[in-house]
Scaffold this motif. Structure first.
Motif, PDB file in Angstrom:
ATOM      1  N   LYS A 321      50.666  45.050  35.160  1.00  0.00           N
ATOM      2  CA  LYS A 321      49.086  45.667  34.737  1.00  0.00           C
ATOM      3  C   LYS A 321      48.729  46.285  35.202  1.00  0.00           C
ATOM      4  O   LYS A 321      47.160  46.387  35.580  1.00  0.00           O
ATOM      5  CB  LYS A 321      48.072  44.378  34.425  1.00  0.00           C
ATOM      6  CG  LYS A 321      48.492  43.328  33.034  1.00  0.00           C
ATOM      7  CD  LYS A 321      47.363  42.000  33.088  1.00  0.00           C
ATOM      8  CE  LYS A 321      48.410  40.761  32.415  1.00  0.00           C
ATOM      9  NZ  LYS A 321      47.347  39.724  32.005  1.00  0.00           N
ATOM     10  N   LYS A 322      49.924  46.794  36.939  1.00  0.00           N
ATOM     11  CA  LYS A 322      49.005  48.130  37.443  1.00  0.00           C
ATOM     12  C   LYS A 322      49.650  49.356  36.489  1.00  0.00           C
ATOM     13  O   LYS A 322      50.673  49.610  35.598  1.00  0.00           O
ATOM     14  CB  LYS A 322      49.998  47.941  38.683  1.00  0.00           C
ATOM     15  CG  LYS A 322      48.894  46.656  39.189  1.00  0.00           C
ATOM     16  CD  LYS A 322      49.751  46.317  41.112  1.00  0.00           C
ATOM     17  CE  LYS A 322      48.481  45.353  41.147  1.00  0.00           C
ATOM     18  NZ  LYS A 322      47.347  45.908  42.026  1.00  0.00           N
ATOM     19  N   SER A 349      47.020  52.205  40.508  1.00  0.00           N
ATOM     20  CA  SER A 349      45.534  51.502  40.382  1.00  0.00           C
ATOM     21  C   SER A 349      45.553  50.471  39.367  1.00  0.00           C
ATOM     22  O   SER A 349      46.700  50.464  38.537  1.00  0.00           O
ATOM     23  CB  SER A 349      44.865  52.422  39.349  1.00  0.00           C
ATOM     24  OG  SER A 349      43.451  52.274  38.658  1.00  0.00           O
ATOM     25  N   ASP A 350      44.594  49.820  39.166  1.00  0.00           N
ATOM     26  CA  ASP A 350      44.496  48.013  37.565  1.00  0.00           C
ATOM     27  C   ASP A 350      43.646  49.166  36.875  1.00  0.00           C
ATOM     28  O   ASP A 350      43.756  48.281  35.788  1.00  0.00           O
ATOM     29  CB  ASP A 350      43.088  47.539  39.069  1.00  0.00           C
ATOM     30  CG  ASP A 350      43.996  47.321  40.020  1.00  0.00           C
ATOM     31  OD1 ASP A 350      45.399  46.488  39.790  1.00  0.00           O
ATOM     32  OD2 ASP A 350      42.873  46.350  40.818  1.00  0.00           O
ATOM     33  N   THR A 351      43.492  50.540  36.876  1.00  0.00           N
ATOM     34  CA  THR A 351      42.469  51.003  35.293  1.00  0.00           C
ATOM     35  C   THR A 351      42.865  52.099  35.222  1.00  0.00           C
ATOM     36  O   THR A 351      43.522  52.757  36.420  1.00  0.00           O
ATOM     37  CB  THR A 351      41.310  51.388  35.758  1.00  0.00           C
ATOM     38  OG1 THR A 351      40.704  51.671  36.706  1.00  0.00           O
ATOM     39  CG2 THR A 351      40.209  49.483  35.804  1.00  0.00           C
ATOM     40  N   ASP A 430      53.828  45.605  44.060  1.00  0.00           N
ATOM     41  CA  ASP A 430      52.177  46.454  44.080  1.00  0.00           C
ATOM     42  C   ASP A 430      51.998  47.758  44.380  1.00  0.00           C
ATOM     43  O   ASP A 430      52.177  48.491  43.697  1.00  0.00           O
ATOM     44  CB  ASP A 430      51.742  45.138  45.443  1.00  0.00           C
ATOM     45  CG  ASP A 430      51.660  43.412  45.106  1.00  0.00           C
ATOM     46  OD1 ASP A 430      51.788  43.344  43.697  1.00  0.00           O
ATOM     47  OD2 ASP A 430      51.920  43.248  45.322  1.00  0.00           O
ATOM     48  N   ASN A 431      51.876  48.046  45.742  1.00  0.00           N
ATOM     49  CA  ASN A 431      51.467  49.401  46.002  1.00  0.00           C
ATOM     50  C   ASN A 431      53.025  49.660  47.100  1.00  0.00           C
ATOM     51  O   ASN A 431      52.023  50.873  47.523  1.00  0.00           O
ATOM     52  CB  ASN A 431      50.143  49.673  46.523  1.00  0.00           C
ATOM     53  CG  ASN A 431      49.935  49.020  48.278  1.00  0.00           C
ATOM     54  OD1 ASN A 431      50.700  48.041  48.760  1.00  0.00           O
ATOM     55  ND2 ASN A 431      49.619  48.958  48.887  1.00  0.00           N
TER      56      ASN A 431
END
Length: 445
Positions: A321-322, A349-351, A430-431
Motif C-alpha cells: 500500500k505504499k 509515499s503513502d499516497t 518500508d523506505n
C-alpha cells in the motif's frame, strides 16, 4: 563516495537565514499548495555507494547481443490496464529503442525506432519487428514510452521527438499515443489495424518547461518525454507519468530555501549560483473517463530544482500500500555543488500525490560501481521488483562519457554495450531498498 570535479562556486547571499525554522521539520511542498515535493540538496548530499546499492562489475564486452544487427537501449514491458506484466496466450512482450548497430553510439537517439520482442519464458526473446508501420509515427523519431493491453488492443504511448517533415534534426518533445489490435498465436505476436496517432500532452510553460523557455538563457536541460502508464489501485484512477523540467526560463527562476532543505543545512552549505540551471521534475497527467487521448495536466509529483537537471523514465510500483516512485539520472545532470552516480533513484509515499520521501535517505537505489561508472543505464523496476536496464559504456578508464565521442569509431563500438544488461532483483522494506541478486540478461518474471 563518487567524486566529480566542480569549478569554484559563486554563492547566494545568506538572506535565507530569515527562513522560519519550521521548514526543517515540515514536508517541503512547492508553492500553491499543490503537494509537489522537493528532492532537496540536503537529501541528495547524502548519496553514498554501499554494498546494498552498488551493482556488481559487468564486463559488457562479454554480454550477448540482445538483437543481432541492432543497438538496443531503453526497454519497457507490455502491461495490463492495472500495471501487471501482460500475458497474451502465454506470450510476454517488451519494447525497446533500437538503431542499426553500424550507427555510432552517440548518434542512436537521432534515428531511434521502437521495436518489440516476445517470449514465453520472459528470458529468451524473439524480435518481432518495428512496432509502428514504417513512417506512421509522429515526430522525426520516437523515444521511450510505455504500452498497455486493453482487451485485444494495445495502447502505445511514446515520445514524438522533433517535428515530422522537418529537414533539420530538432529536439522538441511531445507525448503521443496510438492503438492497434494485438494478434497472438503459437508462432508469436504481432500488431495490426493501427489507428491514427495523437499528440496527447505538450508542456504548458507553467509547471512544465517548453522548448522555447529552455532556449532562453545559458545552460540547463529540456525534457518532456517518457510517458509511463499507471493505474492507482486505491482509487482506480488512471494516469500517465512523464519526465519534465520546471516551467519558466532560467532568468525567471528564483531560489527558494525549501530547495536546499533545512535551515541548518542551508546556513552551512550556501547554494552555488550555477545550480539555477537544474530544474528536473516528474510530471503526471490524469486520464479522463478512461479515454487515453483525453488527459488533464497536474502539478509535478517531484521537483529537483537546484538539485538535478534530468529525472528520466519515471514509474511507480505499489507494494504494501505504499507508492514507490523510481527514476533514472546521470552523473553529469547534478546541479553545481552536488554529485551523484549514474543510477536508479527512488521515493516513497503513502499516497500517489504528495508526501514523497527519498528512499534510503538520499534517493539512491542502484548505482554503477565506481570502477565502471557508465556500465548500465535506463533502469525500470517491474511489479516483481526485477530491475531491467541496458549495457551502456564499459571500461572507459579515466574517460568521462562526454569524451567518448572524441574517440575513434572502433573505440566507441568496442566499449558500447547496446544490449540488455543483466537483470537484478531488488527488495524493498518500508523506505529502504537492497540489491539482492543478479539474474540473466533481460529476464522479466
Amino acid at each position: 563516495m563518487i567524486r566529480i570535479k566542480k569549478k569554484a562556486l559563486t554563492v547566494f547571499a545568506l538572506a535565507t537565514s530569515i527562513v522560519a525554522s519550521s521548514i526543517a521539520t515540515l514536508p517541503a511542498f512547492a508553492q500553491g499548495g499543490d503537494l509537489t515535493v522537493n528532492w532537496t540538496r540536503e537529501e541528495a548530499s547524502k548519496i553514498e555507494l554501499n554494498q546494498d546499492n552498488t551493482l556488481p562489475y559487468t564486463d559488457i564486452s562479454k554480454l550477448e547481443k540482445f538483437a543481432p544487427g541492432y543497438h538496443v537501449w531503453d526497454t519497457w514491458p507490455l502491461t495490463d490496464r492495472d500495471g501487471n506484466i501482460a500475458s497474451i496466450k502465454g506470450w510476454k512482450v517488451i519494447f525497446a529503442l533500437t538503431a542499426p548497430n553500424d550507427v555510432l553510439p552517440g548518434k542512436v537517439h537521432d534515428i531511434a525506432t521502437i521495436r518489440y520482442f516476445y517470449s514465453k519464458n520472459g528470458k529468451d526473446w524473439t524480435l518481432g519487428g518495428e512496432l509502428f508501420p514504417h513512417g506512421s509515427a509522429l515526430g522525426q523519431r520516437q523515444w521511450a514510452g510505455s504500452a498497455m493491453l486493453d482487451g485485444d488492443k494495445i495502447h502505445a504511448f511514446y515520445t514524438a521527438t522533433g517535428r515530422e517533415g522537418q529537414a533539420q534534426l530538432t529536439y522538441e518533445q511531445r507525448i503521443a499515443t496510438a492503438e492497434a489490435k494485438v494478434v497472438a498465436d503459437k508462432n508469436g505476436v504481432h500488431f495490426e489495424n493501427w489507428g491514427a496517432h495523437h499528440i496527447i500532452l505538450e508542456p504548458d510553460g507553467k509547471y512544465y518547461q517548453t522548448k522555447e523557455q529552455a532556449q532562453q538563457g545559458e545552460g540547463g536541460g529540456y525534457a518532456f518525454r517518457d510517458p509511463m502508464w499507471f493505474k492507482d489501485p486505491q482509487t482506480g484512477k488512471e494516469y500517465l507519468l512523464f519526465e519534465g523540467n520546471s516551467g519558466g526560463a532560467v532568468g525567471e527562476r528564483q531560489f527558494k530555501p525549501e530547495y536546499a532543505g533545512s535551515t541548518e543545512y542551508l546556513q552551512q552549505h550556501p547554494v552555488p549560483a550555477g545550480a539555477v540551471h537544474a530544474n528536473g521534475n516528474i510530471g503526471i497527467a490524469e486520464v479522463i473517463n478512461g479515454d487515453v487521448t483525453n488527459l488533464k495536466m497536474l502539478p509535478p509529483l517531484i521537483e529537483a530544482n537546484y538539485v538535478n537537471e534530468e529525472l528520466e523514465r519515471p514509474h511507480i510500483v505499489v507494494k504494501d500500500k505504499k507508492y514507490y516512485l523510481f527514476t533514472d539520472s546521470h552523473i553529469n545532470k547534478y546541479a553545481e555543488g552536488l554529485q551523484g552516480p549514474d543510477a536508479l533513484y527512488g521515493f516513497v509515499s503513502d499516497t500517489l500525490i504528495g508526501g514523497y520521501q527519498p528512499l534510503n535517505g538520499s534517493g539512491l537505489v542502484l548505482a554503477n560501481p565506481l570502477e565502471n561508472p557508465y556500465q548500465a543505464y535506463s533502469w525500470l523496476v517491474t511489479p516483481s521488483l526485477n530491475v531491467v536496464g541496458f549495457a551502456h559504456f564499459g571500461d572507459l578508464g579515466n574517460l568521462s562519457i562526454g569524451d567518448v565521442g572524441n574517440q575513434s569509431p572502433e573505440y566507441q563500438f568496442s566499449h558500447f554495450g547496446g544490449t540488455l544488461a543483466p537483470t537484478v532483483q531488488l527488495s524493498i522494506r518500508d523506505n529502504t531498498t537492497k540489491l539482492e541478486k543478479t539474474l540473466p540478461q533481460g529476464w522479466i518474471k
